[in-house]
Each structure stands twice: as structure tokens, then as C-alpha cells.
Design a protein around this motif. Structure first.
Motif, PDB file in Angstrom:
ATOM      1  N   GLY A  42       0.691  -1.168   0.024  1.00  0.00           N
ATOM      2  CA  GLY A  42       0.099  -0.042  -0.129  1.00  0.00           C
ATOM      3  C   GLY A  42       0.759   1.363  -0.130  1.00  0.00           C
ATOM      4  N   GLY A  43       0.360   2.420  -0.535  1.00  0.00           N
ATOM      5  CA  GLY A  43       0.969   3.456  -0.553  1.00  0.00           C
ATOM      6  C   GLY A  43       2.352   3.558  -1.338  1.00  0.00           C
ATOM      7  N   SER A  44       2.508   2.570  -2.343  1.00  0.00           N
ATOM      8  CA  SER A  44       3.755   2.530  -3.116  1.00  0.00           C
ATOM      9  C   SER A  44       3.695   3.478  -4.225  1.00  0.00           C
ATOM     10  N   ALA A  45       2.636   4.018  -4.477  1.00  0.00           N
ATOM     11  CA  ALA A  45       2.450   5.005  -5.603  1.00  0.00           C
ATOM     12  C   ALA A  45       3.304   6.209  -5.197  1.00  0.00           C
ATOM     13  N   THR A  46       3.986   6.811  -6.368  1.00  0.00           N
ATOM     14  CA  THR A  46       4.693   8.088  -5.795  1.00  0.00           C
ATOM     15  C   THR A  46       3.742   9.328  -5.723  1.00  0.00           C
ATOM     16  N   PRO A  47       4.016   9.765  -4.572  1.00  0.00           N
ATOM     17  CA  PRO A  47       2.967  10.928  -4.395  1.00  0.00           C
ATOM     18  C   PRO A  47       3.017  11.893  -5.383  1.00  0.00           C
ATOM     19  N   GLU A  48       1.805  12.440  -5.923  1.00  0.00           N
ATOM     20  CA  GLU A  48       1.976  13.422  -7.086  1.00  0.00           C
ATOM     21  C   GLU A  48       1.233  14.694  -6.487  1.00  0.00           C
ATOM     22  N   ARG A  54      -8.519  19.440  -5.300  1.00  0.00           N
ATOM     23  CA  ARG A  54      -9.716  19.014  -5.679  1.00  0.00           C
ATOM     24  C   ARG A  54     -10.580  18.887  -4.641  1.00  0.00           C
ATOM     25  N   GLU A  55     -11.994  18.651  -4.983  1.00  0.00           N
ATOM     26  CA  GLU A  55     -12.967  18.518  -3.953  1.00  0.00           C
ATOM     27  C   GLU A  55     -13.042  16.944  -3.602  1.00  0.00           C
ATOM     28  N   ALA A  56     -12.903  16.566  -2.683  1.00  0.00           N
ATOM     29  CA  ALA A  56     -12.722  15.277  -2.134  1.00  0.00           C
ATOM     30  C   ALA A  56     -12.828  15.118  -0.741  1.00  0.00           C
ATOM     31  N   PRO A  57     -13.542  13.854  -0.170  1.00  0.00           N
ATOM     32  CA  PRO A  57     -13.687  13.672   1.065  1.00  0.00           C
ATOM     33  C   PRO A  57     -12.391  12.969   1.706  1.00  0.00           C
ATOM     34  N   ALA A  73     -19.019  21.960   1.256  1.00  0.00           N
ATOM     35  CA  ALA A  73     -19.123  20.817   1.775  1.00  0.00           C
ATOM     36  C   ALA A  73     -20.579  20.275   2.272  1.00  0.00           C
ATOM     37  N   ALA A  74     -20.915  19.000   1.836  1.00  0.00           N
ATOM     38  CA  ALA A  74     -22.414  18.613   2.579  1.00  0.00           C
ATOM     39  C   ALA A  74     -22.285  18.650   4.099  1.00  0.00           C
ATOM     40  N   PRO A  75     -23.531  18.800   4.495  1.00  0.00           N
ATOM     41  CA  PRO A  75     -23.581  18.876   6.094  1.00  0.00           C
ATOM     42  C   PRO A  75     -22.961  17.438   6.722  1.00  0.00           C
ATOM     43  N   GLY A  76     -22.405  17.474   7.665  1.00  0.00           N
ATOM     44  CA  GLY A  76     -21.920  16.260   8.164  1.00  0.00           C
ATOM     45  C   GLY A  76     -20.701  15.605   7.540  1.00  0.00           C
ATOM     46  N   ALA A  77     -20.220  16.061   6.482  1.00  0.00           N
ATOM     47  CA  ALA A  77     -19.316  15.314   5.805  1.00  0.00           C
ATOM     48  C   ALA A  77     -17.818  15.920   6.473  1.00  0.00           C
ATOM     49  N   MET A  78     -16.843  15.069   5.997  1.00  0.00           N
ATOM     50  CA  MET A  78     -15.521  15.506   6.693  1.00  0.00           C
ATOM     51  C   MET A  78     -14.696  15.515   5.402  1.00  0.00           C
ATOM     52  N   PRO A  79     -14.496  16.743   4.692  1.00  0.00           N
ATOM     53  CA  PRO A  79     -13.799  16.783   3.353  1.00  0.00           C
ATOM     54  C   PRO A  79     -12.210  16.873   3.738  1.00  0.00           C
ATOM     55  N   ALA A  80     -11.429  16.496   2.731  1.00  0.00           N
ATOM     56  CA  ALA A  80     -10.186  16.600   2.846  1.00  0.00           C
ATOM     57  C   ALA A  80      -9.494  17.978   3.171  1.00  0.00           C
ATOM     58  N   ASN A  81      -8.438  18.019   3.899  1.00  0.00           N
ATOM     59  CA  ASN A  81      -8.096  19.411   4.078  1.00  0.00           C
ATOM     60  C   ASN A  81      -7.097  19.851   2.683  1.00  0.00           C
ATOM     61  N   TYR A  82      -6.895  21.014   2.709  1.00  0.00           N
ATOM     62  CA  TYR A  82      -6.156  21.446   1.561  1.00  0.00           C
ATOM     63  C   TYR A  82      -5.115  20.573   1.108  1.00  0.00           C
ATOM     64  N   TYR A  83      -4.081  20.340   2.009  1.00  0.00           N
ATOM     65  CA  TYR A  83      -2.889  19.420   1.792  1.00  0.00           C
ATOM     66  C   TYR A  83      -3.333  18.001   1.027  1.00  0.00           C
ATOM     67  N   GLU A  84      -4.239  17.555   1.583  1.00  0.00           N
ATOM     68  CA  GLU A  84      -4.664  16.173   1.352  1.00  0.00           C
ATOM     69  C   GLU A  84      -5.410  16.218  -0.251  1.00  0.00           C
ATOM     70  N   SER A  88      -2.164  13.588  -5.141  1.00  0.00           N
ATOM     71  CA  SER A  88      -3.033  12.406  -5.735  1.00  0.00           C
ATOM     72  C   SER A  88      -3.440  11.348  -4.805  1.00  0.00           C
ATOM     73  N   GLU A  89      -4.461  10.562  -5.152  1.00  0.00           N
ATOM     74  CA  GLU A  89      -4.980   9.516  -4.454  1.00  0.00           C
ATOM     75  C   GLU A  89      -3.808   8.706  -3.895  1.00  0.00           C
ATOM     76  N   TRP A  90      -3.923   8.332  -2.549  1.00  0.00           N
ATOM     77  CA  TRP A  90      -2.619   7.523  -1.998  1.00  0.00           C
ATOM     78  C   TRP A  90      -3.425   6.257  -1.334  1.00  0.00           C
ATOM     79  N   PRO A  91      -3.130   5.227  -1.538  1.00  0.00           N
ATOM     80  CA  PRO A  91      -3.725   3.951  -1.165  1.00  0.00           C
ATOM     81  C   PRO A  91      -3.352   3.563   0.301  1.00  0.00           C
ATOM     82  N   SER A  92      -4.089   3.349   1.102  1.00  0.00           N
ATOM     83  CA  SER A  92      -3.776   2.689   2.702  1.00  0.00           C
ATOM     84  C   SER A  92      -2.808   1.630   2.524  1.00  0.00           C
ATOM     85  N   PHE A  93      -2.234   1.351   3.707  1.00  0.00           N
ATOM     86  CA  PHE A  93      -1.326   0.241   3.603  1.00  0.00           C
ATOM     87  C   PHE A  93      -1.851  -1.137   4.348  1.00  0.00           C
ATOM     88  N   GLY A  94      -2.972  -0.856   5.059  1.00  0.00           N
ATOM     89  CA  GLY A  94      -3.626  -2.023   5.731  1.00  0.00           C
ATOM     90  C   GLY A  94      -2.734  -2.321   6.968  1.00  0.00           C
TER      91      GLY A  94
END
Length: 510
Positions: A42-48, A54-57, A73-84, A88-94
Motif C-alpha cells: 500500500g502507498g507504493s505509488a509516488t505521491p503527486e 480537488r473536491e474530495a472527502p 461541503a455537505a452537512p456532516g461530511a468530513m472533507p479533505a484538508n487543502y494538503y490532502e 493524488s490519491e494514495w492507497p492505505s497500507f492495511g
């Protein structure tokens, strides 16, 4: 002159702790039996880095005391902060698959843990890194991204006042030029981008503060550092910051700025490429010494460390440390505007980040796609997004009234911690399998955290005794430290504010 706040803070915090001790209960139950102190995919992709956010949770599990906010953002949603949102998307490690053995276990996937892990992996050490949430969930993915010289709040003058000249010079170089060079070296060796920029401005909000800036520049020169230039209000406004509220500044060529989450992910990516093992969603429950090894127990299995354990969990060290805490936690806040209607270079022509010298500092810098990042405040209780946004918008209008009607697109909170003497608390246990621990960054730890990660690696591999240098500072215990901040921090800030009104030329920041 610069006001020395350390004795004052110590007395206030100690008195507050005594007054709240009766109300608090419980103890540290995670230290039984004299507890001390195959590669991930997990997380082996190079961070870009993206051209814009972008708008993302959020995909990061974060402490339930802090929050992210995004406009619309929708009420009750937890959006990504600016840095996240700007990466690019980054998979979790497990999570941890079960019981494991390795040479070194690192608890905490922030800048300290990642730097230590990567430097150890470069030295050929078998390392397992665990993180209770996700990489970047804590302060390392939520800070202002400004890199300043010094060891937390210990600047050059403090080092000269407390150390021999030789020791002060060594420590200052460690926490300034070497800290920046370590980050640049990692970027070059592991080929990642993190929007690294050079130069930093400390802007005086009172004419009397210019004397303290001159004293600090002189102290740095005494330590062999000629990287600071003092300028007046006209040069500052013409070439650096288009604001009328400052009386001059210190221009620091050593400091700089960085996208902290990109830096963190870049280091973790390098660690994984070298065969390091990372497991997120894996919370450490206890650290237990045993003959010839140290055992780290988690909810998903136990990890046996044959050489060392590194405790890099920032605001959660109280769970693993015996005795009184040496830090007080506090909440911090950062926001980012939408793309501005006029070039941000019209506000910051030199593209350098800024701290000011007021008690509750403003800090700000330009980020991608013509946006302004702006942070400030340090509170004992967590403020709401509405209160934070109102406060930061008011500060932006004060600094840059030419923006007329500034807006925010992102804001978020975080947790930092401070020690009473202003320096980081660095420790190493005395057992055969040592436990390393560092905390107390006081909101000034981006570059130094990475440098100390290398120092831990160097200590373990016998390259030098830099880490021993950091362990020689005495840190007073703060009984119930994590409980008293809602009371102690407002008291300290209020008292310092009164003292500042009486002697406005005294420079002190919280």
C-alpha cells in the motif's frame, strides 16, 4: 528586548495543575512490567502534487477533537484538508497481519517516524512502522508548512544563554542548516516533490520589536550563521510584503516552506521502496521490555524489536511515558483561500512565508494556483470552524486590506504541544533495547523533526552522538499536563497580553 516567558509559563502551568489535580483521576496503565520508556505494498505509488486542490472527502482518520472544513461541503461530511486535496490519491497500507519480528519498531507515521524509518532503511536496518490512523492524519499533515531554524522555540540567543559557545554553535547548525539540508538530500535521493521553497520573513508589528530581531540576527552571527538580513518598513513593503502594518523585518535565507503532507508521503514512499514495512490502522497499546528484545503490543498482534523502539506519536506520548508529562497540548488553525482575483505576488512579491511578532502570531504564505494559506491562534479548547474562519478572515483583512472581501475555501484544526523551556523533549531509555522518544515541538518542528529522525538513526547505527546532545536538556514535569491546557493556556495568554500592553516593545509570541 525579548520577554523570557519560560519561568512565567512554568509557574502558571504548575499552579493550574495543582488546582485541577483533585478533579482529575486515573493513571498510566499502558506500562506493565517496567515498560519504558515481506515489504508493504500500500502507498507504493509516488505521491503527486496536483496543479490545484480537488473536491474530495478525507481518507485520513483523524483525532475526534479536530476537524476539516471546506466551503459548500455537505452537512456532516468530513472533507479533505487543502494538503490532502492537492495530492493524488494514495492507497492505505492495511493493518498489521499478526505477530512480527524486526530490528526496529517505529510507532507513529508522522514526519519524525517517517524520517527515522527512511534513514534506518538507507542504513540497511529492518524496520516496521505502525500508525494508528493513516499516514498524515496528525500534525505532520496539518501544520502551516513553514520551515524555520531553531530547536522548537529555542532560537540562537537562547542557545547562547544556556550553552557553551561550542555547544551552542553545534546545536544551532544541527537545527538550522543541517535540518534544511537533510530534507533537500532526501528529496534528491528519493525523487519526490514537496513544493520546497527557500527564504523566510519575520515581520515586526511594533517598532520596539526591531531591537529583538537585531539581537537574534547578532546571536546567529555569533554562532557562525550570516543568513539573516534586517530591513526597514519601506524595503519590506516594496520587495517582500505589501502591507502597511509592519515596521521592518528579518529576512532569513536559511528558512523556507514546504507542502508537509507531500514531504511526509515522499519519505514513506522512499522507505517502502527500500523494503520497509508500514501498517496503518494499527494502534500501539503497550511497550514492554523483555530480555534481549522489546515488545510492542497492538490490537492486531505483537511486534518484537531486536534493536530499538522509536516513539513518534507527538500528542499521545502520555500513554506510554511513566511519570508526569513534560508538555501541554494546544489547538492550532490553518486556512486556505480560493484562487485570488489578483496575482498573489502582488501581496508577497518575494514568495517567502511570513511570521509576525505579535503575541498570537499570524503566519502565511502563497500556495499553488494563486491561493493564500493563512494560519494563527493557539487555544486550550478546540474552536469551531465558524469561529476560526471569522478570526482568520479578520486577520487577513487586517494584514491585506486591499483584498477587500477575502474568502476561505478550506480550514482545519490541529494539535501541537509545548514544553516549559521551549526546547523539544528528547529521550532514550537505558535498556538493552532502547526506546527513543521526542515531543514538545511548540508549533515549530517541520524541519527539525526530519533532522532528529536522522539523529535517531545515526545514534542507533553508531555514526555520531547528535541525539545524545538533544537529551541533555532538563524538562520540568507538568502534573496532569494534557488536562490543564483548557485552563492554563488562556491564563498564560491573558497574562502575557497584559504584560504586552504594559510594555509593547517587549517581543513575546505564544
Amino acid at each position: 528586548m525579548t520577554l523570557n516567558r519560560r519561568e512565567f509559563i512554568f509557574k502558571t502551568a504548575t499552579a493550574t495543575a495543582a488546582s485541577t489535580a483533585v478533579a482529575a483521576a486515573g493513571g498510566l496503565a499502558l506500562w506493565p512490567n517496567r515498560v519504558f520508556g515481506q515489504a508493504s505494498t500500500g502507498g507504493s505509488a509516488t505521491p503527486e502534487l496536483l496543479e490545484d486542490a480537488r473536491e474530495a472527502p478525507t481518507r485520513l482518520g483523524i483525532d475526534n477533537r479536530i476537524w476539516n472544513w471546506r466551503k459548500d461541503a455537505a452537512p456532516g461530511a468530513m472533507p479533505a484538508n487543502y494538503y490532502e486535496a492537492s495530492l493524488s490519491e494514495w492507497p492505505s497500507f492495511g493493518g498489521l497481519p499478526g505477530d512480527l519480528s524486526c530490528e526496529v519498531v517505529i510507532i507513529g507515521g508522522g514526519l519524525l517516524g517517517a524520517s527515522t524509518a527512511l534513514h534506518l532503511a538507507e542504513a540497511g536496518v529492518d524496520v516496521v512502522l505502525i500508525e494508528k490512523d493513516h499516514i498524515g492524519s496528525g500534525a505532520s499533515g496539518r501544520n502551516g508548512g513553514q520551515m524555520t531554524p531553531g530547536l522548537a522555540r529555542w532560537e540562537a540567543g537562547t542557545m547562547l544563554d544556556n550553552l557553551s559557545l561550542a555547544d551552542a554553535r553545534r546545536l544551532w547548525r544541527f537545527a538550522s542548516v543541517e535540518a534544511m539540508d537533510v530534507i533537500d538530500g532526501l528529496r534528491a535521493r528519493h525523487h519526490f516533490e514537496c513544493d520546497r521553497k527557500r527564504g523566510h520573513i519575520t515581520a515586526a508589528v511594533h517598532a520596539g520589536h526591531m531591537g529583538a530581531l537585531v539581537e537574534n540576527a547578532d546571536a546567529r552571527l555569533r554562532l557562525g550563521d550570516s543568513g539573516v538580513k534586517i530591513i526597514g518598513r519601506h524595503e519590506l513593503k516594496d520587495q517582500y510584503v505589501k502591507s502597511d502594518i509592519y515596521f521592518g523585518a528579518a529576512i532569513d535565507s536559511t528558512g523556507g516552506q514546504v507542502h508537509p503532507l507531500a514531504l511526509l508521503r515522499g519519505m514513506v514512499h522512499g522507505f517502502v521502496k527500500l523494503g520497509g514495512r508500514v501498517y496503518d490502522g494499527t494502534q500501539a497499546l503497550a511497550i514492554q521490555e523483555a530480555p534481549g528484545s522489546t515488545l510492542v503490543t497492538t490490537e492486531k498482534g505483537a511486534i518484537t524489536a531486536r534493536k530499538a523502539v522509536v516513539l513518534a506519536v507527538h500528542s499521545s506520548t502520555f500513554q506510554f511515558m511513566p511519570g508526569s508529562s513534560t508538555t501541554v497540548p494546544f489547538f492550532t488553525y490553518v486556512a486556505v483561500t480560493p484562487p485570488l482575483p489578483h496575482p498573489v505576488r502582488e501581496l508577497l512579491p518575494a514568495d517567502m512565508p511570513v511570521y509576525d511578532t505579535q503575541l498570537q502570531i499570524d503566519y502565511y504564505r502563497a500556495v499553488r494556483n494563486n491561493r493564500l494559506l493563512f494560519g494563527g491562534q493557539g487555544t486550550g479548547n478546540s474552536w469551531s470552524p465558524r469561529d476560526v474562519n471569522n478570526y482568520l478572515l479578520d486577520r487577513i483583512k487586517t494584514v491585506f486590506p486591499q483584498l477587500e472581501k477575502p474568502e476561505l475555501e478550506y480550514s482545519w484544526s490541529g494539535i501541537s504541544d509545548l514544553t516549559l523551556n521551549g526546547a523539544t523533549d528528547s529521550r532514550k531509555s537505558a535498556g538493552d533495547i532502547p526506546v527513543y522518544m521526542v515531543h514538545g515541538w511548540s508549533g515549530h518542528g517541520v524541519a527539525q523533526t526530519v533532522r532528529i529522525g536522522r539523529a535517531i538513526s545515526d545514534d542507533l547505527t553508531g555514526r555520531n552522538n547528535d541525539f545524545t546532545m538533544l537529551t541533555r536538556f532538563d524538562h520540568a514535569g507538568i502534573p496532569l499536563g494534557r488536562h490543564i491546557s483548557p485552563v492554563a493556556i488562556p491564563l498564560i495568554k491573558g497574562a502575557l497580553g497584559v504584560m504586552g500592553m504594559i510594555n509593547p516593545a517587549d517581543m513575546v509570541s505564544f
